[in-house]
Structure formats: structure tokens, C-alpha cells
Scaffold this motif. Structure first.
Motif, PDB file in Angstrom:
ATOM      1  N   LYS A  35      -1.748 -35.763 -87.499  1.00 54.16           N
ATOM      2  CA  LYS A  35      -1.709 -36.912 -86.594  1.00 54.16           C
ATOM      3  C   LYS A  35      -0.394 -36.963 -85.860  1.00 54.16           C
ATOM      4  O   LYS A  35      -0.330 -37.237 -84.647  1.00 54.16           O
ATOM      5  CB  LYS A  35      -1.947 -38.201 -87.392  1.00 54.16           C
ATOM      6  CG  LYS A  35      -1.980 -39.451 -86.522  1.00 54.16           C
ATOM      7  CD  LYS A  35      -3.182 -39.381 -85.582  1.00 54.16           C
ATOM      8  CE  LYS A  35      -3.368 -40.712 -84.837  1.00 54.16           C
ATOM      9  NZ  LYS A  35      -2.365 -40.960 -83.835  1.00 54.16           N
ATOM     10  N   GLN A  38      -0.465 -34.403 -83.059  1.00 51.27           N
ATOM     11  CA  GLN A  38      -1.296 -34.863 -81.949  1.00 51.27           C
ATOM     12  C   GLN A  38      -0.544 -35.871 -81.087  1.00 51.27           C
ATOM     13  O   GLN A  38      -0.593 -35.825 -79.859  1.00 51.27           O
ATOM     14  CB  GLN A  38      -2.597 -35.473 -82.467  1.00 51.27           C
ATOM     15  CG  GLN A  38      -3.574 -34.447 -83.018  1.00 51.27           C
ATOM     16  CD  GLN A  38      -4.838 -35.122 -83.571  1.00 51.27           C
ATOM     17  OE1 GLN A  38      -4.816 -36.339 -83.920  1.00 51.27           O
ATOM     18  NE2 GLN A  38      -5.916 -34.332 -83.666  1.00 51.27           N
ATOM     19  N   ASP A  39       0.082 -36.768 -81.715  1.00 52.99           N
ATOM     20  CA  ASP A  39       0.835 -37.775 -80.966  1.00 52.99           C
ATOM     21  C   ASP A  39       1.943 -37.134 -80.160  1.00 52.99           C
ATOM     22  O   ASP A  39       2.226 -37.536 -79.019  1.00 52.99           O
ATOM     23  CB  ASP A  39       1.409 -38.824 -81.942  1.00 52.99           C
ATOM     24  CG  ASP A  39       0.317 -39.664 -82.627  1.00 52.99           C
ATOM     25  OD1 ASP A  39      -0.826 -39.670 -82.058  1.00 52.99           O
ATOM     26  OD2 ASP A  39       0.590 -40.258 -83.661  1.00 52.99           O
ATOM     27  N   HIS A  40       2.586 -36.149 -80.702  1.00 49.97           N
ATOM     28  CA  HIS A  40       3.691 -35.480 -80.005  1.00 49.97           C
ATOM     29  C   HIS A  40       3.192 -34.737 -78.758  1.00 49.97           C
ATOM     30  O   HIS A  40       3.843 -34.764 -77.711  1.00 49.97           O
ATOM     31  CB  HIS A  40       4.388 -34.513 -80.964  1.00 49.97           C
ATOM     32  CG  HIS A  40       5.527 -33.770 -80.343  1.00 49.97           C
ATOM     33  ND1 HIS A  40       6.751 -34.363 -80.072  1.00 49.97           N
ATOM     34  CD2 HIS A  40       5.633 -32.481 -79.907  1.00 49.97           C
ATOM     35  CE1 HIS A  40       7.565 -33.486 -79.518  1.00 49.97           C
ATOM     36  NE2 HIS A  40       6.890 -32.315 -79.409  1.00 49.97           N
ATOM     37  N   SER A  42       0.445 -35.395 -77.014  1.00 56.60           N
ATOM     38  CA  SER A  42      -0.190 -36.252 -76.029  1.00 56.60           C
ATOM     39  C   SER A  42       0.766 -37.203 -75.331  1.00 56.60           C
ATOM     40  O   SER A  42       0.382 -37.874 -74.389  1.00 56.60           O
ATOM     41  CB  SER A  42      -1.305 -37.047 -76.692  1.00 56.60           C
ATOM     42  OG  SER A  42      -0.757 -37.872 -77.708  1.00 56.60           O
ATOM     43  N   ASP A  43       2.028 -37.294 -75.734  1.00 54.94           N
ATOM     44  CA  ASP A  43       2.932 -38.222 -75.062  1.00 54.94           C
ATOM     45  C   ASP A  43       3.385 -37.637 -73.720  1.00 54.94           C
ATOM     46  O   ASP A  43       3.133 -36.483 -73.398  1.00 54.94           O
ATOM     47  CB  ASP A  43       4.128 -38.581 -75.946  1.00 54.94           C
ATOM     48  CG  ASP A  43       4.977 -37.370 -76.299  1.00 54.94           C
ATOM     49  OD1 ASP A  43       4.893 -36.338 -75.563  1.00 54.94           O
ATOM     50  OD2 ASP A  43       5.727 -37.411 -77.285  1.00 54.94           O
ATOM     51  N   ALA A  44       4.112 -38.422 -72.834  1.00 58.80           N
ATOM     52  CA  ALA A  44       4.535 -38.029 -71.484  1.00 58.80           C
ATOM     53  C   ALA A  44       5.863 -37.314 -71.466  1.00 58.80           C
ATOM     54  O   ALA A  44       6.383 -36.993 -70.394  1.00 58.80           O
ATOM     55  CB  ALA A  44       4.602 -39.285 -70.609  1.00 58.80           C
ATOM     56  N   VAL A  45       6.430 -37.039 -72.580  1.00 56.46           N
ATOM     57  CA  VAL A  45       7.747 -36.416 -72.646  1.00 56.46           C
ATOM     58  C   VAL A  45       7.599 -34.893 -72.598  1.00 56.46           C
ATOM     59  O   VAL A  45       6.747 -34.322 -73.268  1.00 56.46           O
ATOM     60  CB  VAL A  45       8.496 -36.858 -73.927  1.00 56.46           C
ATOM     61  CG1 VAL A  45       9.860 -36.172 -74.001  1.00 56.46           C
ATOM     62  CG2 VAL A  45       8.644 -38.364 -73.960  1.00 56.46           C
ATOM     63  N   LYS A  46       8.441 -34.193 -71.695  1.00 57.14           N
ATOM     64  CA  LYS A  46       8.424 -32.736 -71.611  1.00 57.14           C
ATOM     65  C   LYS A  46       9.276 -32.180 -72.737  1.00 57.14           C
ATOM     66  O   LYS A  46      10.447 -32.559 -72.905  1.00 57.14           O
ATOM     67  CB  LYS A  46       8.981 -32.263 -70.257  1.00 57.14           C
ATOM     68  CG  LYS A  46       8.170 -32.720 -69.064  1.00 57.14           C
ATOM     69  CD  LYS A  46       6.759 -32.137 -69.101  1.00 57.14           C
ATOM     70  CE  LYS A  46       5.956 -32.578 -67.878  1.00 57.14           C
ATOM     71  NZ  LYS A  46       4.598 -32.044 -67.905  1.00 57.14           N
ATOM     72  N   HIS A  47       8.774 -31.252 -73.401  1.00 58.51           N
ATOM     73  CA  HIS A  47       9.465 -30.672 -74.554  1.00 58.51           C
ATOM     74  C   HIS A  47       9.841 -29.243 -74.236  1.00 58.51           C
ATOM     75  O   HIS A  47       9.076 -28.492 -73.642  1.00 58.51           O
ATOM     76  CB  HIS A  47       8.557 -30.721 -75.781  1.00 58.51           C
ATOM     77  CG  HIS A  47       8.076 -32.112 -76.105  1.00 58.51           C
ATOM     78  ND1 HIS A  47       8.818 -33.013 -76.854  1.00 58.51           N
ATOM     79  CD2 HIS A  47       6.935 -32.793 -75.766  1.00 58.51           C
ATOM     80  CE1 HIS A  47       8.168 -34.159 -76.994  1.00 58.51           C
ATOM     81  NE2 HIS A  47       7.012 -34.058 -76.315  1.00 58.51           N
TER      82      HIS A  47
END
Length: 680
Positions: A35, A38-40, A42-47
Motif C-alpha cells: 500500500k 502504491q501511494d508513492h 500515484s502521488d504528483a511528486v517527481k522522484h
């Protein structure tokens, strides 16, 4: 119990007891970790990765690059690089001195006098204005004239072509006169001294022309005198015709056409070498020459010709094989020695006229396919040789002669082979007073011509010919004529062989069809097959008319009625003359025939008469026999008769009786039969 390295999940060994609580604990750990991932995502932050972060940290700043610090390219530097060619480097043009000088700005110059003749390309085009016309060795050519060339040597290659002769020397020699020197290889004066008559020599008078020869035309050396003196000429007419002529009258412009002219020539042509003499009457022109005679050195023949050009050999001999050719596109003015339109004769008669009368070897006239509208006459030839006239190799229609063919008074062997004869009014061929005439592959099958070959006091051999529709006879031997006929065919003829007045014909292997096989009169003899010792020798028996027949069933003949006796069972019929279906005999040839017939029936004691007779051509004719009887027993009625019958006579046998109950004829061939035999 073991655990995983990252999430610490429990991993039971093979000996561990599986606890459901352990499994549920693993599931919870996984659920939490998954989980979070998945959250990581789907977020708007570019990694970014650690490597990407390190690369970004090494990038230069946005300041323009300097000679000591990295940075971005300035716009001015970019524009400068765009103007540099590929591969360019920092080149510095050097300065040169000497024959060729150059400076840093690229200017190059060649010192005067450095370039020599060898340095100039022979094909280079140098403008006239760029050449210095001054100096000690080069004249100012633009202002110079031919008069200035008064010394030195000018090479021949420098001279132009087609210099007018008037510009050479004093200008008194023309171009035509200058051309007379072409071909001179020695002293002209010496040649003149050797050819021109000198003082004290015989002087030539009259007109002298020549020498003049050419490949075509009639040209040569001619000396001709005026008046009635003799003219002499040597000339060539065509490629292979050279002649030396002597005339008793001048020719050309000095000829006196009111006087007769006789010309003699020695001819050295390839085809007809020899001596010839012409005669032209007074007032004649160039077309009035009459060829009086000629002697051919090739054949040894002496030939005379009339004004129409028809030749007749009057003294000749042939001692080697000769070949002549005839073609529809030939010409009778040719010599016939070549199988071309320019060499062959046009008519067979012209070829025969060119032959020697005495033939000691073989002469062949080859005739090409076509139609020859002429009669053929071969006569008066003698000697131990052979004369052959050859057309096709079979009895074809490719070589047609429309006139009569005659071989007359020849003592040498003659052969006539391969022709289609279409004459419909006269005999197709005749051989008269010939010792040996051979005819092969001859076709004569049009109606109207009475005889195919008429032989009189001649011996002829006819082989593999086709003769049809002859109205008189196919072959006619007359007055000691002899004909041997083998393997010939044809149909629709009246009579096949006819011999008269001592004429003799023998046919062997012929399949000619005619109404009558043979006819003879006044001592003529015709034999066929194996031949005969005499006209009725034993070996001709199979060729005679002979037949016999008898009844095949009993037959009732009513009282007082002439009734034909049925002889339906054929015993023999050598020439297919008896029709057993009609009980009728029809003879193929005229002759003397012996006829014997009889019949029989039973009588029961009745008083009666019976008569047996011949029915000839449907008419009651000859009585064979009769019988009167009133006894019980067999009654036989019959007889024999000999008759001279023309060809085609119909013979039948009839019976009449007055027996009250009629007569029932026996079916026994012993008592009832008919026999017919030609006996003469």
C-alpha cells in the motif's frame, strides 16, 4: 524459523509447524508495504534516483562560458562557429619568393621567361592578342606576305592542301595538267622514246584511240582507216569479255553504212571462248548484225545462227559430260551453263538447239519447275553417249509442258524424265526411228489426247508413269515399234495396249485401268506378266479369259417359257468377267471364245422337247442343243459353240421346254454347268 531480509517475513522450514498466525502476520506486513508503494507511485511528486541527482549536481551554471570557467555558449560564439567549414584549421598562408612569388593575401605571380615551350599544353588555346609578336625570331605575322618567305625551309606539313597550280612557279600549269603526273614512276621521256614510232619506223596512219579500259562498258584500243580499208580493234565488253576484231569497213563515225560489213572476232570470254564472224548488210544499223557462224573453243562446236538468233550446230562432237540449265526466268540469249536467270535458257528448245549432234558421252538438260508453253523436239542425235532431259523426281505436276513431245531419228540413248504433259489434241509423246528412248515419271492425265506414247520403228521403255483418259490407247506400238511398260498406272482409258503392223508391247507390273486390256491387228503382239514364247504360249494361260460355274439350288422352268438357267456357284474366273449373281459373262477383250453349257432335269415319262440356247446381248442367238424324250429318267440338254466376240459381249444361257408339268433343273454341277474359254 527464518525470515526475509527486507520485510522480515517468516519462512517455515521443513520441520517447522505451520502456524496460521505466522501466515496472517506475513500477509499484514505485505499489505502495508504494498500500500505504501502504491501511494508513492500515484502521488504528483517527481522522484529521481541517486545517480540522476548526482548528475544534476555536476551541471554548470547558467553563466556564459569563459576561457577559464565552463558555462553556456554565447550567441556570438555560436554565430562564428556556423561560418567555419568542416575540417578547417588555423592555417597561415606563407610568403614565397623566386620564379613564383606569393604574399599572405594569396596573390601569386610568375616571373617573366620562366615558362618554356615544353610547359605549354599542345591542345591549349592561346589567344592571338596574348602573344607578343616582337622579337628576333618571330615575325609580325599579321602584316607579313608570302614574299617575305625568301629564305629558310618550310616543312611540308606547314603547307595547306589544295594549293591552286596557278600559284606555283610562274602560274602557267593548270590543275588538270598538274594531275597528269599522278602515277608516273619513271622518266617520262624514256617512256615516250620506247612507245612512239621513231624516224625510220613504219608510220601508223588513220585514227588511233586508246588505250582505254574500264570495269564496265565497251572500251579498248582501236585503229580504223577511212574508206574501204580494214579496221582493227581490241576491246573489252563487260568483266570477262575480251575481243579482237577485224572489220572490212570502219566503225563509229567513219563507217560507211551503204556498204556491207564483215567482222571477225577472237573472243576470250569465260563462257564462250572461240572465233566468231558477223555479217551486216548494206544500210544496216547496230541491230542488224547477223551471226554467220562461231567456233566454240570450249565445246569444239561449229554453230550457225540466223537473223533471229536461233542457233543450229552443224559440226560438233561431245567427248565429256555437259550440263545445261533451263528456267522460266532464263533467257535464250544465255549460254545455258549456269543455273541462274542470267545463265540459263528460257526454253527447252533453246537448250536442245545448243547441243552437239554427235554425243559421245553424257549430256543433261536440267529443267527447273514451271510451265513451258512449247513443243519439245529431240531429233537427229547420234553417238555412243546419252542425252537426258530431267525435270521432277516423280510423276508430279511441277514441271509442265503444253506441247507435244517428239523423239525422232536418234541413235544414241535418250531419256525424258519427270514432266507433266497437258497437250489434249495430239499424242502426248511419240518415238519414231529411235534405238533407245526412255520415259520415266511422266504424267499425262487430261482428256482429249488419243495416245500417251506412240512408238513407230522405235524401242521405248516406259516406267512409273501415270496415263489416264486416253481415247484410243495408252501405249500404241505401230510398224515394228517396241514398247516395254513397267509399273505404270492410270484410269479411265479406252484400251491399255494396242499393237499393229508388227508392233510389240509387253506390260509388266502395270496397274493401268481401261475398258479393254489389249488390242492387236496386222501382226501386232501384246504380252503381259511373265511374257510368252509365242502369242499363246503356255505361260500366258493365266492371262486368258477362263471361267466356270454351276447351280447352287434346283430351279423350276415353266412350260413354254424361255428361262435363264442360274449358274450361281462360281468355280473359276481368271479375269473377273463372270457375274454369278446374274449368271452372266461379259468379256473384257475381243477374241474367239469357246462356250460350253448344259443342264439336266428328271422326266416321269411325259412326252416333251427341251432346247438350250445362248442369249447374246439380250437377244436369242445360237442354239447349243436340244432333246426330245418320253422316258422315265434324267434328261440332259447342252452343247458347245465357238464365237468371235467383240469386247463387252454379254452371254447368258436360256432353257425352253414343252413338258406339260414343267421342268425342275438339277442342282448337281456334274450335270449342269457352264465353261467359257478364250482360245484366240
Amino acid at each position: 524459523m527464518k525470515t526475509t531480509g527486507n520485510l522480515g517475513l517468516k519462512k517455515p522450514d521443513g520441520t517447522d509447524i505451520v502456524d496460521i498466525a505466522d501466515l496472517n502476520g506475513n500477509m499484514d506486513i505485505l499489505d502495508t508495504a504494498v500500500k505504501a508503494a502504491q501511494d508513492h507511485v500515484s502521488d504528483a511528486v517527481k522522484h529521481i534516483t541517486a545517480a540522476e541527482r548526482t548528475a544534476w549536481n555536476a551541471k554548470a551554471s547558467t553563466a556564459a562560458a569563459t576561457s577559464s570557467a565552463a558555462g553556456l555558449m554565447a550567441a556570438a560564439d555560436k554565430a562564428k562557429l556556423d561560418g567555419v567549414a568542416a575540417g578547417a584549421n588555423n592555417y597561415v598562408h606563407p610568403n614565397h619568393t623566386g620564379d613564383v612569388t606569393s604574399t599572405g593575401d594569396g596573390v601569386t605571380a610568375i616571373a617573366p621567361g620562366v615558362i618554356v615551350d615544353a610547359d605549354v599544353n599542345s591542345t591549349a588555346a592561346i589567344g592571338w592578342g596574348k602573344i607578343s609578336k616582337t622579337g628576333s625570331t618571330l615575325a609580325d605575322l599579321a602584316t607579313r606576305s608570302a614574299g617575305d618567305l625568301n629564305s629558310g625551309t618550310l616543312p611540308a606539313a606547314r603547307l595547306p592542301f589544295n594549293i591552286d597550280a596557278a600559284k606555283i612557279g610562274a602560274g602557267v600549269v593548270s590543275n588538270a595538267e598538274f594531275g597528269y603526273l599522278d602515277g608516273v614512276t619513271s622518266s617520262i621521256q624514256t617512256q615516250i622514246n620506247n612507245t612512239v614510232k621513231k624516224s625510220g619506223d613504219t608510220v601508223i596512219t588513220g585514227t588511233l584511240t586508246g588505250p582505254k579500259f574500264s570495269a564496265n562498258g565497251t572500251e579498248g584500243i582501236t585503229h580504223q582507216a577511212t574508206g574501204d580499208t580494214v579496221g582493227l580493234s581490241a576491246y573489252r565488253s563487260g568483266e570477262n569479255d575480251y575481243q579482237l576484231r577485224v572489220n572490212n569497213n570502219a566503225s563509229g563515225a567513219q563507217q560507211d553504212t551503204t556498204k556491207p560489213t564483215l567482222a571477225m572476232a577472237v573472243d576470250v570470254t569465260k563462257a564462250s571462248p572461240g572465233f566468231r564472224m558477223w555479217y551486216r548488210p548494206p544500210g544496216g544499223n547496230s541491230d542488224s548484225w547477223l551471226n554467220t557462224f562461231e567456233v566454240n573453243a570450249l565445246t569444239g562446236n561449229l554453230v550457225t545462227k540466223n537473223k533471229d538468233g536461233l542457233a543450229r550446230i552443224v559440226a560438233q562432237s561431245s567427248s565429256w559430260a555437259e550440263v545445261y540449265y533451263v528456267r522460266p526466268d532464263g533467257n535464250d540469249a544465255n549460254n545455258g551453263l549456269m543455273n541462274t536467270s542470267g545463265g540459263a535458257f528460257k526454253t527447252i528448245g533453246a537448250a536442245i538447239g545448243a547441243l552437239p549432234q554427235v554425243i559421245t558421252h553424257s549430256i543433261t538438260i536440267y529443267v527447273a519447275p514451271g510451265t513451258y508453253n512449247e513443243p519439245v523436239y529431240v531429233g537427229g542425235f547420234s553417238g555412243g553417249g546419252m542425252l537426258k532431259i530431267a525435270g521432277a523426281a516423280s510423276a508430279a505436276t511441277t514441271h509442265t509442258i503444253t506441247g507435244q513431245v517428239s523423239f525422232i531419228r536418234n541413235t544414241c540413248r535418250t531419256e525424258f524424265i519427270g514432266f507433266n504433259l497437258t497437250n489434249t489434241t495430239l499424242n502426248a509423246m511419240q518415238a519414231i526411228s529411235c534405238t533407245e528412248a526412255f520415259f520415266q515419271y511422266i504424267r499425262s492425265d487430261l482428256g482429249g489426247s488419243p495416245v500417251a506414247l506412240h512408238a513407230e520403228n522405235a524401242k521405248a521403255y516406259v516406267n512409273n508413269c501415270v496415263f489416264s483418259r486416253r481415247s484410243t490407247a495408252v501405249l500404241y506400238a505401230h510398224t515394228n515399234g517396241e514398247i516395254l511398260s513397267q509399273s505404270n498406272s492410270g484410269s479411265g482409258n479406252a484400251t491399255i495396249y494396242q499393237a499393229a503392223y508388227g508392233g510389240r508391247i509387253h506390260g509388266s507390273y502395270d496397274s493401268i485401268v481401261g475398258n479393254v486390256q489389249a488390242g492387236t491387228n496386222d501382226g501386232g503382239i501384246v504380252t503381259t506378266g511373265m511374257g510368252a514364247v509365242n502369242p499363246w504360249g503356255d505361260n500366258t494361260q493365266s492371262q486368258r479369259s477362263y471361267c466356270g460355274a454351276g447351280p447352287i439350288a434346283m430351279q423350276f422352268v415353266p412350260r413354254l417359257t424361255w428361262t435363264k438357267v442360274n449358274y450361281g456357284g462360281e468355280y473359276s474366273d481368271q479375269r473377273n468377267e463372270y457375274d454369278y449373281n446374274l449368271s452372266r459373262f461379259v468379256n473384257r477383250e475381243a477374241g474367239i471364245y469357246s462356250i460350253s453349257a448344259k443342264t439336266a432335269f428328271d422326266n416321269n415319262g411325259e412326252a416333251m422337247n427341251a432346247h438350250l440356247r445362248l442369249n447374246i446381248n439380250g437377244n436369242h442367238s445360237w442354239m447349243l442343243g436340244g432333246q426330245a424324250s418320253n422316258i422315265n429318267g434324267t434328261v440332259i440338254v447342252g452343247g458347245t459353240i465357238t464365237l468371235d466376240m467383240p469386247a463387252g459381249t454379254i452371254i447368258e444361257v436360256l432353257l425352253w421346254t414343252d413338258k406339260p408339268s414343267g421342268a425342275t433343273l438339277s442342282s448337281d454341277g456334274t450335270y449342269s454347268n457352264i465353261w467359257i474359254t478364250r482360245v484366240a
